[in-house]
Scaffold this active site. Structure first.
Site, PDB file in Angstrom:
ATOM      1  N   GLN A 124       0.834  -1.195   0.000  1.00  0.00           N
ATOM      2  CA  GLN A 124       0.000   0.000   0.000  1.00  0.00           C
ATOM      3  C   GLN A 124       0.871   1.248   0.000  1.00  0.00           C
ATOM      4  O   GLN A 124       0.621   2.196  -0.742  1.00  0.00           O
ATOM      5  CB  GLN A 124      -0.923  -0.007   1.218  1.00  0.00           C
TER       6      GLN A 124
ATOM      7  N   HIS B   2       2.256   3.011  -3.168  1.00  0.00           N
ATOM      8  CA  HIS B   2       1.383   3.707  -4.121  1.00  0.00           C
ATOM      9  C   HIS B   2       1.696   5.192  -4.225  1.00  0.00           C
ATOM     10  O   HIS B   2       1.651   5.775  -5.305  1.00  0.00           O
ATOM     11  CB  HIS B   2      -0.085   3.533  -3.744  1.00  0.00           C
TER      12      HIS B   2
ATOM     13  N   GLU C 194     -10.399   1.251   2.832  1.00  0.00           N
ATOM     14  CA  GLU C 194     -10.576   0.817   1.446  1.00  0.00           C
ATOM     15  C   GLU C 194     -10.254  -0.685   1.338  1.00  0.00           C
ATOM     16  O   GLU C 194     -11.036  -1.461   0.808  1.00  0.00           O
ATOM     17  CB  GLU C 194      -9.632   1.630   0.549  1.00  0.00           C
ATOM     18  N   HIS C 195      -9.078  -1.071   1.844  1.00  0.00           N
ATOM     19  CA  HIS C 195      -8.693  -2.485   1.864  1.00  0.00           C
ATOM     20  C   HIS C 195      -8.550  -2.939   3.309  1.00  0.00           C
ATOM     21  O   HIS C 195      -7.889  -2.257   4.097  1.00  0.00           O
ATOM     22  CB  HIS C 195      -7.340  -2.698   1.184  1.00  0.00           C
TER      23      HIS C 195
ATOM     24  N   ASP D 225      -6.046  -6.559  -6.267  1.00  0.00           N
ATOM     25  CA  ASP D 225      -5.643  -5.422  -7.096  1.00  0.00           C
ATOM     26  C   ASP D 225      -5.568  -5.806  -8.567  1.00  0.00           C
ATOM     27  O   ASP D 225      -5.776  -4.980  -9.442  1.00  0.00           O
ATOM     28  CB  ASP D 225      -4.265  -4.903  -6.667  1.00  0.00           C
TER      29      ASP D 225
ATOM     30  N   HIS E 175     -54.403  13.728  -8.604  1.00  0.00           N
ATOM     31  CA  HIS E 175     -53.895  12.362  -8.432  1.00  0.00           C
ATOM     32  C   HIS E 175     -55.067  11.406  -8.152  1.00  0.00           C
ATOM     33  O   HIS E 175     -55.097  10.279  -8.650  1.00  0.00           O
ATOM     34  CB  HIS E 175     -52.912  12.293  -7.258  1.00  0.00           C
TER      35      HIS E 175
END
Lengths: 430, 430
Positions: A255, A258, A328-329, A362, A421
């Protein structure tokens, strides 16, 4: 010491660790607004100027030609092609299984309601260039788009000096992308949101990108659908004394590599402080050894510097922190991961046990890697086949059905003071 | 003449008719931004000031008490309660059928991927007061929220002089809403998005509202999820010489009575100009007769004044216009509606045949009435059970699974220059 260690912190101590850095930068926002407005008004002319300025490319046409596709295909190594094709198969299989035909319910005799599932006509996929050529993102966006049946799939990606990464083009062709355009940054988002002389407007824009891209998506989202607002990537790894510290270290680093703003959080589930400290130290050693082997230190080290290791002594507190953070992960690489997964309420994607590294998801296991960051997992899901379809409700009432339900409709409409209506029912039953 | 008649217009003529009025009003946006910022900083104190100013209420607490619920329940007429309960049953049945457990796919031997469906923890529902007390919106938002299993459902609604409409409270209790707060407008949206001393922050905000509410949702959507940006309501009615003109007229009017900015478009499918003109004139007569019977002219007449009747002579052109417009409500009240429904690509909800007035779906058939307006149906669906859940992907690889897939992952990671991603596999297979 790479990760700062927090021993069983209370809420006031751990909540600040879980915060994401907000970057609502006024000058960035103004710059992006200007780009968008310029593209809206001046179209292709503005795009050409930006491409020349940002990507040093002088483009005749923005559209990648068949010849360029052919050349790209020829230049991708055979082994990489096989790997991409295997990943393609797994991702397709997982996303195909998400197809639904919509359910049909006869809520009362003569009152039939159903959902008709229709692909979005025109979708735009953004694939960043940046520090690494992310051809895997092509697979993650284009496979579900085509599996959903979207008839027009446009892909925008920056072309440094006029050239798109060959693996990106290879994946685009493999997935059946209809149209690849050489455009990056906020200007690419603006072009797809508004359309220009040479680029068609799309109905929905997908894909990750720089802060410029994310701001641009945020701005156009008031009139063009977007998948999500993606922030820096994150992982939370849960381990205990049974976990192999080398596996844990590599997951944290995959991670951290990145980008500088990636966040990694290590959760250590231990019986007591001594055990926690022991696990922590073994992971620190493994981090040190792996960093020695690996490159990209310019991203890894800043990223680790704002990350943390948190020790806790019970599962309830552990999962409270996990769900609060909404990573996220989430890697559950600890003894009792089969129990813990039932307690997960907020996460983008979960990886179970010792043999499920984040990199599997991934690239190639089948799940999507376009996932909610910055705690959006509290409310949102990652990209899936659902992201590329609309579910239109349809109903058909018979005269008998309307007779049974008519009184109910009229009473409610009249109580809401909406007499027309009610009248629409009355005239049909008269 | 109520509807302006367009005989087989070409694209340059009909596209402008399909446009929605954009109301990106700078002063409105500034006013709403100020309200949001004030609530964020000053919390309850700011809310009290707004409630006093806008709803003439001096609230001790924002929260509706059990006593108020009891009183409301006692004051709703028995017949309305039965009607609400029948609608409740139908809406629940339709939304329950949308539940899914997530699919599990073994993409390769030892590589298992699935989706875990989890309700959103804290949802906020906005129910407008406005020109009519819209208790039906409570049903449309709270039923799917509770069917999805959302543990905390907060409902905000304006309380004119401190009192909430009894039918709104009756519906809220029936649906199991956890918490009703007396707050309207942009300040209600801000309170739910940020939380205040007495109101909890929510993860996602749902519901229609005035332009203030919609602007507020647009602004907070950069950090709090929202269902959609709702504009003025719309209907498109497709008819032919077989349609009863009175049914058509009442369906048009039941949209027009919503508000001055409602839009109604009549599509006449005819064999030739004479037939089209004939159908048009019969509908105009019916409109005239029904307007004579009905009230709310202050909304109906302005709404009709910016609406249109469009005659076309073939189904392909008809459905091109329908899909281009992407109406919130689409009524196919013509002979061949069973064929046409297959050609619908963009619409919020579709009503088929002579006995399916829009009011059936507005109240009681089972489908949701919270639908995409302003052409959002090109990319988006109405509210459904899906809107209240997250689908978290999960994967578990065995050692064998990772062995088979490892080469693929490593090759792709290395081609993207992400060596730690590759290393995370390598150390596990070493």
């Amino acid at each position: 010491m790479y990760l700062k260690f927090y021993d069983n912190p209370d809420e006031s101590e751990y909540l600040p660790l879980l915060e994401r850095s907000l970057c609502d930068d006024g000058s960035l926002r103004r710059c992006v607004s200007d780009i968008i407005e310029n593209v809206r008004v001046r179209g292709d002319e503005a795009l050409r100027e930006y491409e020349e300025r940002f990507d040093s490319s002088r483009l005749g046409s923005f559209h990648v030609t068949e010849k360029e596709f052919d050349e790209a295909e020829a230049s991708v190594p055979r082994e990489l092609k096989s790997a991409i094709e295997r990943a393609y198969g797994n991702i397709l299989a997982f996303h195909e299984a998400q197809k639904s035909n919509g359910e049909c319910v006869e809520t009362m005799k003569g009152v039939k309601c159903w959902r008709k599932v229709v692909p979005i006509s025109k979708v735009g996929l953004y694939v960043p260039g940046g520090t690494a050529p992310l051809f895997s993102t092509v697979l993650m966006l284009a496979i579900p788009a085509k599996a959903a049946g979207c008839p027009s799939v446009t892909l925008a990606t920056p072309a440094k000096e006029g050239t798109v990464n060959p693996a990106v083009l290879y994946c685009a062709r493999l997935c059946g992308v209809d149209n690849v355009i050489k455009l990056g940054g906020a200007q690419a988002i603006a072009a797809m949101a508004y359309g220009t002389q040479s680029i068609s407007k799309v109905d929905k824009i997908f894909g990750p990108g720089s802060r410029y891209v994310t701001f641009a998506k945020s701005i156009v989202s008031s009139f063009c659908a977007i998948d999500m607002l993606a922030g820096p990537s994150e992982v939370m790894v849960v381990c205990d004394k049974s976990s192999d510290p080398v596996y844990v270290a590599c997951d944290l680093l995959s991670q951290a590599e990145h980008g500088c703003d990636s966040q990694v959080i290590l959760m250590i589930r231990a019986g007591d402080g001594k055990e926690a400290r022991d696990v922590y130290e073994r992971i620190e050693q493994a981090l040190s050894a792996q960093i020695g082997i690996l490159g990209r230190h310019e991203y890894m080290l800043p990223s680790l510097s704002h990350s943390a290791a948190i020790a806790v002594y019970d599962d309830v507190k552990l999962m409270k922190i996990v769900n609060e953070y909404a990573p996220e992960h989430l890697i559950l690489n600890c003894r009792n991961y089969h129990d813990l997964v039932h307690m997960v309420e907020s996460a983008g994607s979960v990886f179970l046990g010792p043999y499920s590294p984040e990199s599997a998801g991934d690239y190639a296991s089948g799940t999507n890697h376009t996932l909610p960051t910055s705690a959006w997992a509290h409310s949102s899901s990652g990209v899936s086949l659902d992201s590329f379809v609309k579910k239109i409700t349809v109903q058909e009432l018979t005269k008998e059905g309307l007779s049974s339900l008519g009184g109910t409709i009229m009473r409610m409409a009249e109580a809401e003071d909406l007499m027309a209506h009610s009248q629409a029912v009355k005239v049909r039953l008269g």
